[in-house]
Each structure stands twice: as structure tokens, then as C-alpha cells.
Design a protein around this motif. Structure first.
Motif, mmCIF file in Angstrom:
data_model
loop_
_atom_site.group_PDB
_atom_site.id
_atom_site.type_symbol
_atom_site.label_atom_id
_atom_site.label_comp_id
_atom_site.label_asym_id
_atom_site.label_seq_id
_atom_site.Cartn_x
_atom_site.Cartn_y
_atom_site.Cartn_z
ATOM 1 N N ILE A 114 1.785 -4.945 11.682
ATOM 2 C CA ILE A 114 1.942 -6.192 12.436
ATOM 3 C C ILE A 114 2.478 -7.240 11.462
ATOM 4 C CG2 ILE A 114 0.770 -8.027 13.734
ATOM 5 C CD1 ILE A 114 -1.147 -5.931 14.815
ATOM 6 N N LEU A 115 3.698 -7.694 11.729
ATOM 7 C CA LEU A 115 4.378 -8.618 10.817
ATOM 8 C C LEU A 115 4.575 -9.965 11.499
ATOM 9 C CD1 LEU A 115 7.180 -6.162 9.626
ATOM 10 C CD2 LEU A 115 4.987 -6.652 8.500
ATOM 11 N N LEU A 116 4.681 -11.003 10.687
ATOM 12 C CA LEU A 116 4.991 -12.328 11.230
ATOM 13 C C LEU A 116 6.450 -12.653 10.908
ATOM 14 C CD1 LEU A 116 1.850 -14.485 10.338
ATOM 15 C CD2 LEU A 116 2.099 -12.639 11.977
ATOM 16 N N PRO A 117 7.123 -13.360 11.805
ATOM 17 C CA PRO A 117 8.517 -13.713 11.518
ATOM 18 C C PRO A 117 8.616 -14.716 10.368
ATOM 19 C CG PRO A 117 7.769 -14.736 13.574
ATOM 20 C CD PRO A 117 6.693 -13.816 13.127
ATOM 21 N N THR A 118 7.584 -15.542 10.229
ATOM 22 C CA THR A 118 7.565 -16.562 9.186
ATOM 23 C C THR A 118 6.114 -16.843 8.820
ATOM 24 O OG1 THR A 118 8.156 -18.860 8.648
ATOM 25 C CG2 THR A 118 7.614 -18.420 10.945
ATOM 26 N N ASP A 119 5.907 -17.330 7.607
ATOM 27 C CA ASP A 119 4.563 -17.780 7.229
ATOM 28 C C ASP A 119 4.416 -19.284 7.451
ATOM 29 O OD1 ASP A 119 3.173 -15.480 6.538
ATOM 30 O OD2 ASP A 119 4.229 -15.338 4.631
ATOM 31 N N ALA A 121 -2.928 -11.635 8.613
ATOM 32 C CA ALA A 121 -2.682 -10.737 9.756
ATOM 33 C C ALA A 121 -2.761 -9.282 9.323
ATOM 34 C CB ALA A 121 -1.320 -11.048 10.376
ATOM 35 N N ALA A 122 -2.197 -8.971 8.154
ATOM 36 C CA ALA A 122 -2.192 -7.587 7.675
ATOM 37 C C ALA A 122 -3.616 -7.121 7.346
ATOM 38 C CB ALA A 122 -1.294 -7.470 6.441
ATOM 39 N N HIS A 123 -4.398 -7.987 6.726
ATOM 40 C CA HIS A 123 -5.773 -7.599 6.373
ATOM 41 C C HIS A 123 -6.614 -7.376 7.638
ATOM 42 C CE1 HIS A 123 -9.491 -7.241 4.195
ATOM 43 N NE2 HIS A 123 -10.025 -8.192 4.953
ATOM 44 N N VAL A 124 -6.446 -8.263 8.603
ATOM 45 C CA VAL A 124 -7.210 -8.125 9.856
ATOM 46 C C VAL A 124 -6.825 -6.815 10.540
ATOM 47 C CG1 VAL A 124 -7.579 -9.092 12.168
ATOM 48 C CG2 VAL A 124 -7.494 -10.624 10.175
ATOM 49 N N ALA A 125 -5.518 -6.555 10.641
ATOM 50 C CA ALA A 125 -5.055 -5.339 11.333
ATOM 51 C C ALA A 125 -5.597 -4.088 10.623
ATOM 52 C CB ALA A 125 -3.531 -5.324 11.375
ATOM 53 N N LYS A 126 -5.533 -4.085 9.303
ATOM 54 C CA LYS A 126 -5.994 -2.921 8.539
ATOM 55 C C LYS A 126 -7.500 -2.721 8.747
ATOM 56 C CE LYS A 126 -5.531 -0.939 3.948
ATOM 57 N NZ LYS A 126 -6.433 -1.279 2.868
ATOM 58 N N THR A 127 -8.234 -3.829 8.678
ATOM 59 C CA THR A 127 -9.693 -3.744 8.825
ATOM 60 C C THR A 127 -10.081 -3.220 10.203
ATOM 61 O OG1 THR A 127 -9.872 -5.623 7.338
ATOM 62 C CG2 THR A 127 -11.835 -5.091 8.639
ATOM 63 N N PHE A 128 -9.310 -3.634 11.227
ATOM 64 C CA PHE A 128 -9.619 -3.199 12.594
ATOM 65 C C PHE A 128 -9.066 -1.801 12.896
ATOM 66 C CE2 PHE A 128 -10.224 -7.665 14.731
ATOM 67 C CZ PHE A 128 -11.224 -7.946 13.816
ATOM 68 N N ALA A 178 -7.148 -21.547 3.962
ATOM 69 C CA ALA A 178 -7.586 -22.663 3.107
ATOM 70 C C ALA A 178 -7.649 -22.227 1.645
ATOM 71 C CB ALA A 178 -8.947 -23.188 3.573
ATOM 72 N N GLN A 179 -7.905 -20.930 1.418
ATOM 73 C CA GLN A 179 -7.948 -20.421 0.034
ATOM 74 C C GLN A 179 -6.564 -20.045 -0.480
ATOM 75 O OE1 GLN A 179 -10.763 -17.285 0.497
ATOM 76 N NE2 GLN A 179 -12.491 -18.702 0.654
ATOM 77 N N GLY A 180 -5.544 -20.282 0.324
ATOM 78 C CA GLY A 180 -4.185 -20.082 -0.165
ATOM 79 C C GLY A 180 -3.523 -18.778 0.235
ATOM 80 N N GLN A 181 -4.188 -17.958 1.060
ATOM 81 C CA GLN A 181 -3.500 -16.749 1.536
ATOM 82 C C GLN A 181 -2.429 -17.137 2.551
ATOM 83 O OE1 GLN A 181 -5.565 -13.200 2.751
ATOM 84 N NE2 GLN A 181 -7.374 -13.812 1.610
ATOM 85 N N SER A 182 -1.432 -16.287 2.691
ATOM 86 C CA SER A 182 -0.390 -16.569 3.685
ATOM 87 C C SER A 182 -0.851 -16.041 5.048
ATOM 88 C CB SER A 182 0.924 -15.906 3.291
ATOM 89 O OG SER A 182 0.800 -14.506 3.438
ATOM 90 N N ARG A 183 -0.212 -16.553 6.090
ATOM 91 C CA ARG A 183 -0.555 -16.091 7.443
ATOM 92 C C ARG A 183 -0.311 -14.592 7.590
ATOM 93 N NH1 ARG A 183 0.266 -21.364 7.934
ATOM 94 N NH2 ARG A 183 -1.171 -22.399 9.360
ATOM 95 N N SER A 184 0.771 -14.088 6.976
ATOM 96 C CA SER A 184 0.998 -12.640 7.123
ATOM 97 C C SER A 184 0.005 -11.807 6.330
ATOM 98 C CB SER A 184 2.415 -12.185 6.788
ATOM 99 O OG SER A 184 3.186 -13.087 6.173
ATOM 100 N N GLU A 185 -0.451 -12.307 5.195
ATOM 101 C CA GLU A 185 -1.482 -11.559 4.453
ATOM 102 C C GLU A 185 -2.748 -11.463 5.309
ATOM 103 O OE1 GLU A 185 -0.523 -12.573 -0.242
ATOM 104 O OE2 GLU A 185 -1.567 -14.064 0.958
ATOM 105 N N LEU A 216 -1.912 -8.600 19.967
ATOM 106 C CA LEU A 216 -1.328 -7.367 19.409
ATOM 107 C C LEU A 216 -2.389 -6.585 18.632
ATOM 108 C CD1 LEU A 216 2.067 -8.732 18.014
ATOM 109 C CD2 LEU A 216 1.812 -7.012 19.827
ATOM 110 N N THR A 217 -3.131 -7.309 17.788
ATOM 111 C CA THR A 217 -4.128 -6.648 16.945
ATOM 112 C C THR A 217 -5.229 -6.010 17.785
ATOM 113 O OG1 THR A 217 -3.680 -8.299 15.247
ATOM 114 C CG2 THR A 217 -5.696 -7.002 14.975
#
Ligand code: GDP
Length: 307
Positions: free
Chosen positions: A127-132, A114-121, A105-112, A51-52
Motif C-alpha cells: 500500500i503506497l501513498l502518492p505523496t507524503d 502506512a507501510a508499518h500498519v499494513a505489514k502489522t495487520f 509527530a516523531q518524524g515518520q513519513s505518512r508512507s512509512e 484499503l488496509t
């Protein structure tokens, strides 16, 4: 107009590209995370990355996944070192998986992540995740249970599917962002994605199906089957193995009362009366998407049909 799209990888990303950037549309895509798996110590999220990369214009158009103009030097080193490398991960792609794994590993959630990657790109849509939490599709074959990627990539979908399971789904909590995108949507679309291994593991996360049923928006699905065949992938064989009817009517029956409206291909126009007999609306459109113009035309026609 707020459109919330539930989407898997390749078929889902094509539909997302259709809605992305359409005048007057604010798009949120809830992607499938049940194809996720660890490779070489890194967390890989194939559908979210498809998606990204698609919405960022970086996708390898020929294969529908991965980054365009990709090299595979990291994978060749792993191969030399005697590691199994059936999961094709490109060098640029590896960079993303390293980032994701370190952030988790540093404690970010999977959706955080995904959101950072999408914004950076440079992705404009959400782009949302159904669950973390971790949910993983498993496939039972005559040889026993396989992870989704073992079945899909290593075995190339060859074994007959006897059963599907989504490990972790009972305990998985929905993300607030996904619930909000469903509740606030003006239109909810189930992309032409694999109903069994892309859309179901989104819907089965606690509270997501209920949120879709309770939403004020109309719910439309686009059939991933055209003339009883997939464009790509194992959805037809999976549906057959699980005793479902293998065509657009079977998809409508499978989604059941979740659905208000079914979008089927012109080649399936004859199924319209049967779909309407289920109590669903039905629109016949050109649903095969290759070029961007076809994706946008389909998205615009869906908006028109649902207005
Ligand atoms: P995956 O996670 O990468 O397998 O991708 P999805 O689940 O999102 O998409 C797979 C489904 O998309 C398959 O069942 C295909 O038949 C369907 N599909 C792919 N391209 C198209 C298209 O252009 N039109 C339609 N209607 N379906 C498509």
C-alpha cells in the motif's frame, strides 16, 4: 506480473481485494490521501485505512469501511464532552489514528506509517501513498467551501457541488515508491473509484500523471458507473455538476489519453463502439463486486483482457 492499482476507498478496495493474492500477481496499490483530515487532534486517512482493513480482512463488509465488530465508546465520551462527532471513528480505528498521529509527530513519513500498519495487520500487497505531503480535496457549495469530509460525511453529499479543488497539490512531491510502482508495472489499473475525488488527486500530484503516461505498462480503467449510476457515493452528481457525461463513456473521456483500455459493465455494452471510437480498447465484463469471488473473477478477467 506486477499490477499497480490507483485506488480510492470503497470501490478501490474492492478492486484491490480482487488482485490481492491472485496467482502470479504482485500488487501495489497507490491510495488516495486527499480525503485525509484531522479529527480530535488525530490524523485520519480514510481511503488508506479502507484499503488496509479490506486487504487485512478486518473491514466491516456491510458498510464497506471501518473495522468489523467495532465499538464506539471513545466517540461517545467525546460526544458527552460536547465535541462534534459526525465523523464516525470506532474504538479500534482510534487506536490506528493515535498510532499514526504519534508516529508523524516523531518524524515518520505518512508512507512509512502506512507501510508499518499494513505489514502489522498482515497485508501482503504493497500500500503506497502518492505523496507524503498533505493534499486535501475541497468542495465548493452554495454555502461556500467545505472540506471533503464536511461535504461527504457531515452534509452526506447533499449540497450541490459547484467546484472541486485539491489544496496543496501543486507543491506535493511524489513518493519514490509510487513512481517506481508505476514505472515497473506490467499493468496499471485505475480502480472503479470516484474519478474526481479519488483518482484525480493521485494523478495530479507532481509527476504522477507524467509517470503513468511514460510507463511501459498498458493503462486500464474500470468504470465506477454502471448504467450511468454509481454503486455508491456522489461521483455521478459530481460529474454532472462539472459538465461531464455521466456514464462509462464520460469516465473514458475524462481520463483521456492517459487510458489505453476501458473496462465497462455488461449493462453498458452499447457504449463499447463509442469508447472504441475514442481510440481506446474496451472490454465488457461483470463489474459489480460483492463477494470475494466476484472481485477475483473481475481481476482475473482484466488480466486476461490485457494480456
Ligand atoms: P470512496 O473514496 O470510499 O468514495 O471510494 P472510491 O472512490 O474508491 O469508490 C467510489 C466509487 O466506487 C463509486 O463511484 C462507486 O460507484 C464505485 N463502486 C463501488 N463498488 C463498485 C463495484 O462493485 N463495481 C463498480 N464498477 N464500481 C463500484
Amino acid at each position: 506480473m506486477k499490477v499497480t492499482l490507483l485506488a480510492g476507498g470503497v470501490g478501490g478496495a474492492k478492486m484491490a481485494e480482487g488482485f490481492d493474492g491472485l496467482a502470479g500477481v504482485e500488487l501495489s496499490v497507490i491510495g488516495n490521501i486527499a480525503d485525509d483530515a484531522a479529527f480530535h487532534g488525530l490524523w485520519v486517512s480514510p481511503d488508506i485505512d479502507t484499503l488496509t482493513y479490506s486487504l487485512a480482512g478486518q473491514i466491516d463488509r456491510a458498510q464497506g469501511w471501518g473495522v468489523a465488530d467495532e465499538s464506539h465508546r471513545a466517540l461517545s465520551v467525546l460526544n458527552e464532552l460536547g465535541v462534534e462527532t459526525w465523523m464516525t471513528l470506532g474504538d479500534r480505528d482510534f487506536g490506528l489514528h493515535i498510532y499514526r498521529s504519534a508516529a508523524l509527530a516523531q518524524g515518520q513519513s505518512r508512507s512509512e506509517v502506512a507501510a508499518h500498519v499494513a505489514k502489522t495487520f498482515g497485508v501482503q500487497s504493497e500500500i503506497l501513498l502518492p505523496t507524503d505531503d498533505v493534499v486535501q480535496t475541497r468542495v465548493r457549495t452554495a454555502e461556500g467551501w467545505l472540506s471533503f469530509q464536511e461535504y461527504f460525511v457531515r452534509e452526506q453529499c447533499r449540497p450541490e457541488v459547484l467546484e472541486l479543488a485539491y489544496s496543496g497539490i501543486e507543491a506535493a512531491k511524489p513518493t519514490e515508491a509510487a513512481l517506481t510502482a508505476i514505472a515497473e508495472a506490467d499493468l496499471i489499473v485505475l480502480a472503479p473509484s470516484n474519478p474526481l475525488v479519488s483518482i484525480t488527486p493521485i494523478l495530479e500530484v507532481q509527476g504522477i500523471r507524467e509517470a503513468v503516461l511514460a510507463a511501459r505498462a498498458k493503462v486500464a480503467a474500470v468504470s465506477p458507473l454502471i448504467a450511468g449510476k454509481v454503486v455508491k457515493g456522489p461521483a455521478d452528481r459530481m460529474m454532472k455538476a462539472l459538465g461531464l457525461r455521466v456514464d462509462a463513456l464520460g469516465v473514458a473521456e475524462y481520463y483521456g489519453d492517459l487510458l489505453g483500455h476501458m473496462v465497462i459493465d455488461t449493462l453498458d455494452a452499447a457504449l463499447k463502439p463509442q469508447i472504441m471510437a475514442l481510440g481506446r480498447g474496451c472490454t465488457v465484463l461483470q463489474t459489480l463486486m460483492t463477494e470475494r469471488a466476484e472481485k477475483q473473477a473481475l481481476a482475473a478477467s482484466i488480466l486476461g483482457a490485457m494480456a
